[in-house]
Enzyme design. Structure first.
Site, mmCIF file in Angstrom:
data_model
loop_
_atom_site.group_PDB
_atom_site.id
_atom_site.type_symbol
_atom_site.label_atom_id
_atom_site.label_comp_id
_atom_site.label_asym_id
_atom_site.label_seq_id
_atom_site.Cartn_x
_atom_site.Cartn_y
_atom_site.Cartn_z
ATOM 1 N N LYS A 169 -15.203 4.919 -10.497
ATOM 2 C CA LYS A 169 -15.026 4.430 -9.123
ATOM 3 C C LYS A 169 -13.819 5.128 -8.504
ATOM 4 O O LYS A 169 -12.669 4.855 -8.866
ATOM 5 C CB LYS A 169 -14.803 2.905 -9.114
ATOM 6 C CG LYS A 169 -14.997 2.342 -7.717
ATOM 7 C CD LYS A 169 -14.230 1.061 -7.475
ATOM 8 C CE LYS A 169 -12.778 1.312 -7.194
ATOM 9 N NZ LYS A 169 -12.481 2.161 -6.029
ATOM 10 N N GLY A 220 -3.408 4.462 -10.913
ATOM 11 C CA GLY A 220 -3.134 3.989 -9.555
ATOM 12 C C GLY A 220 -1.758 3.351 -9.503
ATOM 13 O O GLY A 220 -0.886 3.636 -10.334
ATOM 14 N N SER A 221 -1.575 2.474 -8.540
ATOM 15 C CA SER A 221 -0.244 1.896 -8.327
ATOM 16 C C SER A 221 0.050 0.818 -9.366
ATOM 17 O O SER A 221 -0.866 0.226 -9.959
ATOM 18 C CB SER A 221 -0.178 1.297 -6.930
ATOM 19 O OG SER A 221 -1.117 0.247 -6.822
ATOM 20 N N THR A 222 1.323 0.544 -9.559
ATOM 21 C CA THR A 222 1.730 -0.482 -10.518
ATOM 22 C C THR A 222 1.206 -1.846 -10.086
ATOM 23 O O THR A 222 0.768 -2.642 -10.924
ATOM 24 C CB THR A 222 3.265 -0.475 -10.663
ATOM 25 O OG1 THR A 222 3.628 0.783 -11.248
ATOM 26 C CG2 THR A 222 3.762 -1.597 -11.567
ATOM 27 N N THR A 224 -1.582 -2.643 -8.440
ATOM 28 C CA THR A 224 -2.996 -2.799 -8.801
ATOM 29 C C THR A 224 -3.153 -2.802 -10.321
ATOM 30 O O THR A 224 -3.976 -3.554 -10.868
ATOM 31 C CB THR A 224 -3.855 -1.680 -8.172
ATOM 32 O OG1 THR A 224 -3.530 -1.580 -6.783
ATOM 33 C CG2 THR A 224 -5.330 -1.961 -8.309
ATOM 34 N N GLY A 225 -2.360 -2.005 -10.994
ATOM 35 C CA GLY A 225 -2.419 -1.957 -12.462
ATOM 36 C C GLY A 225 -2.188 -3.326 -13.093
ATOM 37 O O GLY A 225 -2.823 -3.691 -14.087
ATOM 38 N N GLU A 242 -2.234 4.163 -16.102
ATOM 39 C CA GLU A 242 -1.313 5.240 -15.684
ATOM 40 C C GLU A 242 -0.865 4.876 -14.282
ATOM 41 O O GLU A 242 -1.637 4.966 -13.330
ATOM 42 C CB GLU A 242 -2.037 6.596 -15.701
ATOM 43 C CG GLU A 242 -2.467 7.058 -17.080
ATOM 44 C CD GLU A 242 -1.311 7.470 -17.974
ATOM 45 O OE1 GLU A 242 -0.167 7.564 -17.493
ATOM 46 O OE2 GLU A 242 -1.558 7.690 -19.164
ATOM 47 N N CYS A 276 2.361 11.369 -9.095
ATOM 48 C CA CYS A 276 3.027 10.276 -9.821
ATOM 49 C C CYS A 276 4.322 10.768 -10.438
ATOM 50 O O CYS A 276 5.297 10.033 -10.495
ATOM 51 C CB CYS A 276 2.094 9.690 -10.873
ATOM 52 S SG CYS A 276 1.410 10.924 -11.978
ATOM 53 N N GLU A 372 9.138 3.922 -4.879
ATOM 54 C CA GLU A 372 8.352 5.151 -5.014
ATOM 55 C C GLU A 372 7.876 5.570 -3.618
ATOM 56 O O GLU A 372 7.027 4.907 -3.030
ATOM 57 C CB GLU A 372 7.135 4.894 -5.911
ATOM 58 C CG GLU A 372 6.305 6.142 -6.096
ATOM 59 C CD GLU A 372 4.999 5.922 -6.850
ATOM 60 O OE1 GLU A 372 4.297 4.939 -6.582
ATOM 61 O OE2 GLU A 372 4.679 6.765 -7.702
HETATM 62 P P1 NAD Z 1 -4.137 1.981 -5.802
HETATM 63 O O1 NAD Z 1 -3.611 1.164 -6.919
HETATM 64 O O2 NAD Z 1 -4.062 1.442 -4.431
HETATM 65 O O3 NAD Z 1 -5.675 2.334 -6.030
HETATM 66 C C1 NAD Z 1 -6.133 2.967 -7.213
HETATM 67 C C2 NAD Z 1 -7.588 2.604 -7.430
HETATM 68 O O4 NAD Z 1 -7.697 1.212 -7.721
HETATM 69 C C3 NAD Z 1 -8.512 2.845 -6.239
HETATM 70 O O5 NAD Z 1 -9.722 3.400 -6.716
HETATM 71 C C4 NAD Z 1 -8.726 1.438 -5.694
HETATM 72 O O6 NAD Z 1 -9.935 1.302 -4.985
HETATM 73 C C5 NAD Z 1 -8.756 0.641 -6.974
HETATM 74 N N1 NAD Z 1 -8.490 -0.800 -6.813
HETATM 75 C C6 NAD Z 1 -7.978 -1.450 -5.753
HETATM 76 N N2 NAD Z 1 -7.868 -2.776 -6.023
HETATM 77 C C7 NAD Z 1 -8.312 -2.948 -7.294
HETATM 78 C C8 NAD Z 1 -8.415 -4.076 -8.158
HETATM 79 N N3 NAD Z 1 -8.027 -5.284 -7.785
HETATM 80 N N4 NAD Z 1 -8.899 -3.870 -9.397
HETATM 81 C C9 NAD Z 1 -9.261 -2.653 -9.811
HETATM 82 N N5 NAD Z 1 -9.182 -1.547 -9.045
HETATM 83 C C10 NAD Z 1 -8.706 -1.688 -7.796
HETATM 84 O O7 NAD Z 1 -3.383 3.383 -5.947
HETATM 85 P P2 NAD Z 1 -3.391 4.602 -4.936
HETATM 86 O O8 NAD Z 1 -2.579 4.191 -3.746
HETATM 87 O O9 NAD Z 1 -4.795 5.086 -4.756
HETATM 88 O O10 NAD Z 1 -2.612 5.716 -5.771
HETATM 89 C C11 NAD Z 1 -1.249 5.958 -5.704
HETATM 90 C C12 NAD Z 1 -0.531 5.385 -6.910
HETATM 91 O O11 NAD Z 1 -1.096 5.922 -8.111
HETATM 92 C C13 NAD Z 1 0.932 5.748 -6.968
HETATM 93 O O12 NAD Z 1 1.697 4.618 -7.329
HETATM 94 C C14 NAD Z 1 1.012 6.795 -8.069
HETATM 95 O O13 NAD Z 1 2.276 6.927 -8.683
HETATM 96 C C15 NAD Z 1 -0.038 6.313 -8.990
HETATM 97 N N6 NAD Z 1 -0.489 7.406 -9.860
HETATM 98 C C16 NAD Z 1 -0.177 7.365 -11.191
HETATM 99 C C17 NAD Z 1 -0.536 8.416 -12.029
HETATM 100 C C18 NAD Z 1 -0.215 8.410 -13.497
HETATM 101 O O14 NAD Z 1 -0.826 9.190 -14.231
HETATM 102 N N7 NAD Z 1 0.687 7.577 -13.968
HETATM 103 C C19 NAD Z 1 -1.228 9.498 -11.498
HETATM 104 C C20 NAD Z 1 -1.524 9.504 -10.142
HETATM 105 C C21 NAD Z 1 -1.152 8.443 -9.336
#
Ligand code: NAD
Length: 470
Positions: A169, A220-222, A224-225, A242, A276, A372
């Site tokens: 996704k 993704g973001s912390t 959402t993680g 990640e 990131c 960040e």
């Molecule tokens: P985000 O957390 O907003 O979204 C990431 C993904 O999660 C998207 O596909 C989104 O649709 C999905 N999502 C949203 N809500 C969800 C939920 N409740 N459950 C499951 N999935 C859900 O992140 P973003 O804004 O797309 O990305 C930027 C962030 O990603 C930054 O904080 C960046 O540092 C981080 N990032 C980390 C790494 C790493 O390897 N550590 C790499 C790239 C980006």
């Protein structure tokens, strides 16, 4: 754009239940339509992955490896098309987009060649203990918008070579390159092994909470993680996270500030700072602080910020409006508390452009230092004492990456060892390698991607402990 993007469910290219606009961040205008899955389609994708799993897991690994090679070769053959689409949906300059596409082929091929080996833990006195590994089942791979292709491959390579099936996704603002990759996968992989669904942030939690999903690989973001981890808890699902970072670059007092300023600029501004592990705060000793600031501001002022599809562009737009607004807010705060040496204001044009911005003399508690920023904005901070700067670098809930810059590699390495992050580079940045594990400490993540550790995340270890019957 004249391309009919489809979801991939059970080997079939299908329309979404509805569709939505995808915006080119260089214009702020829609340029393509993305199919949007509903919950029934999510269920179909998960059911397809579940049904395909036993046969895929039992397929000889050499056959799975051959299919991964076909994916890499197909991607390579259409690299220019992928790069152009990536620039349109994500914003990065074409050259960087091409780098991402080619990087994907390296990752796929690195995992094509990896094998899970059975380990003999003991073989003595009639007691043989082995550890072997089996695939987990159905993997949900969820990706962000900054590197939509490469962060997907970090999951596709290890998941498929170890015999798992997948539902991918992508992020709602960058779904198209993932869908283009699905077109390749449709003709190469057996039905159900690889599925792609798209949403506008409604399906993520349903996917992670789905009872038929065994593992979640999330980037993704912390924020959402944390939700992903909570939803995995109900079934104790395997999870790799990640997440975000706030990487410090520590410059030691023995360097040529001119040489290092260029490298730190590149580490902070590549992909418009939306990495990131981008350099998100630079700590520079007082003996070279002024000279460093002057040089990095000069480089920033000369950098070309424009549509990524134009030749010569060094810094493209911010990927989406929400992130653009967030970076603007941090800029306003930084302008009040520090001195802006370059950039500082969005460009007066359509699209989400912020030119490379350098801010000096910010207090340590400024938002731009603590949060960040995920944009082309770098605070340069002064220090006098190495223990103090190490403490400031470590004073963060994040622990993703970082770098130390010195003429003396051994000295740089000693400082690097004191930084509490998953990776610290000495005299380089973003040296991510498919064969070297990548992970975050603290709230930057859980588990690893890439390397042997990244492969093992897609398997369950079992111990078989046998003795002679006596
Ligand atoms: P985000 O957390 O907003 O979204 C990431 C993904 O999660 C998207 O596909 C989104 O649709 C999905 N999502 C949203 N809500 C969800 C939920 N409740 N459950 C499951 N999935 C859900 O992140 P973003 O804004 O797309 O990305 C930027 C962030 O990603 C930054 O904080 C960046 O540092 C981080 N990032 C980390 C790494 C790493 O390897 N550590 C790499 C790239 C980006």
């Amino acid at each position: 754009m004249d391309h009919d993007f489809k979801l991939l469910i059970n080997g079939q290219a299908v329309d979404g239940a509805s569709s939505f606009d995808v915006v080119n961040p260089a214009t702020g205008k829609p340029f393509a339509q993305c199919p949007k899955a509903d919950e029934a389609q999510l269920d179909q994708a998960v059911a397809a992955a579940r049904a395909a799993f036993p046969k895929w897991a039992a397929t000889p690994v050499e056959e799975r490896a051959a299919m991964i090679e076909k994916l890499a070769a197909a991607l390579e053959a259409r690299a220019a098309e992928f790069a152009s689409l990536l620039t349109q949906e994500q914003g990065k300059p074409t050259e960087q987009a091409m780098g991402e596409v080619i990087g994907c082929t390296f990752i796929l091929r690195a995992f094509r060649d990896r094998r899970i080996e059975e380990k003999v833990l003991r073989d003595e006195g009639g007691n043989k203990v082995i550890e072997h590994r089996t695939p987990l089942g159905v993997v949900a791979a969820i990706t962000p918008w900054n590197f939509p292709l490469i962060l997907m491959m970090n999951k596709v390579g290890p998941a498929l070579i170890t015999g798992n099936t997948m539902i991918v996704k992508p992020a709602p603002t960058t779904p198209l390159t993932t869908l283009l990759f699905a077109e390749l996968a449709k003709d190469i992989l057996p039905a159900g092994v690889f599925n792609v669904i798209c949403d506008q942030n409604e399906l993520g939690s349903k996917l992670t909470g789905h009872p038929e999903v065994d593992k979640i690989a999330f980037t993704g973001s912390t924020g959402t993680g944390k939700k992903v981890m909570a939803s995995a808890a109900a079934m104790v699902k395997r999870v790799t996270l990640e997440l975000g970072g706030n990487d410090a670059a520590i410059v030691l007092d023995d360097v040529d500030p001119k040489l290092v300023a260029q490298k730190i600029f590149d580490g902070a501004m590549t992909n418009a700072g939306q990495i990131c592990v981008a350099i998100k705060r630079a700590y520079v000793p007082s003996n070279i602080y002024d000279e460093f600031c002057e040089e990095i501001a000069r480089i920033a002022n000369e950098a070309i910020t424009d549509d990524g599809s134009k030749q010569g562009t060094q810094v493209g737009p911010i990927q989406n409006k929400m992130q653009f607004d967030k970076v603007r807010e941090l800029l306003d705060d930084a302008a009040e508390k520090g001195t802006v040496l370059a950039g500082g204001k969005p460009l007066d044009r359509d699209g989400y452009f912020i030119p490379p911005t350098i801010v000096r003399d910010l207090p340590e508690d400024a938002r731009l230092v603590q949060e960040e920023q995920f944009g082309p904005v770098l605070p340069v901070l002064k220090y006098d004492d190495i223990d103090d700067v190490v403490a400031r670098a470590n004073n963060s809930d994040f622990g993703l990456g970082g770098s130390v810059w010195s003429k003396d590699v051994a000295k740089g390495t000693e400082v690097a060892k004191r930084i509490d992050t998953g990776t610290v580079w000495v005299n380089q940045f973003l040296a991510i390698d498919p064969n070297i594990p990548f992970r975050g400490t603290k709230q930057s993540g859980l588990g690893a991607e890439l390397g042997e550790a990244g492969l093992n995340e897609y398997t369950q270890a079992h111990i078989v402990n046998a003795v002679e019957l006596a």
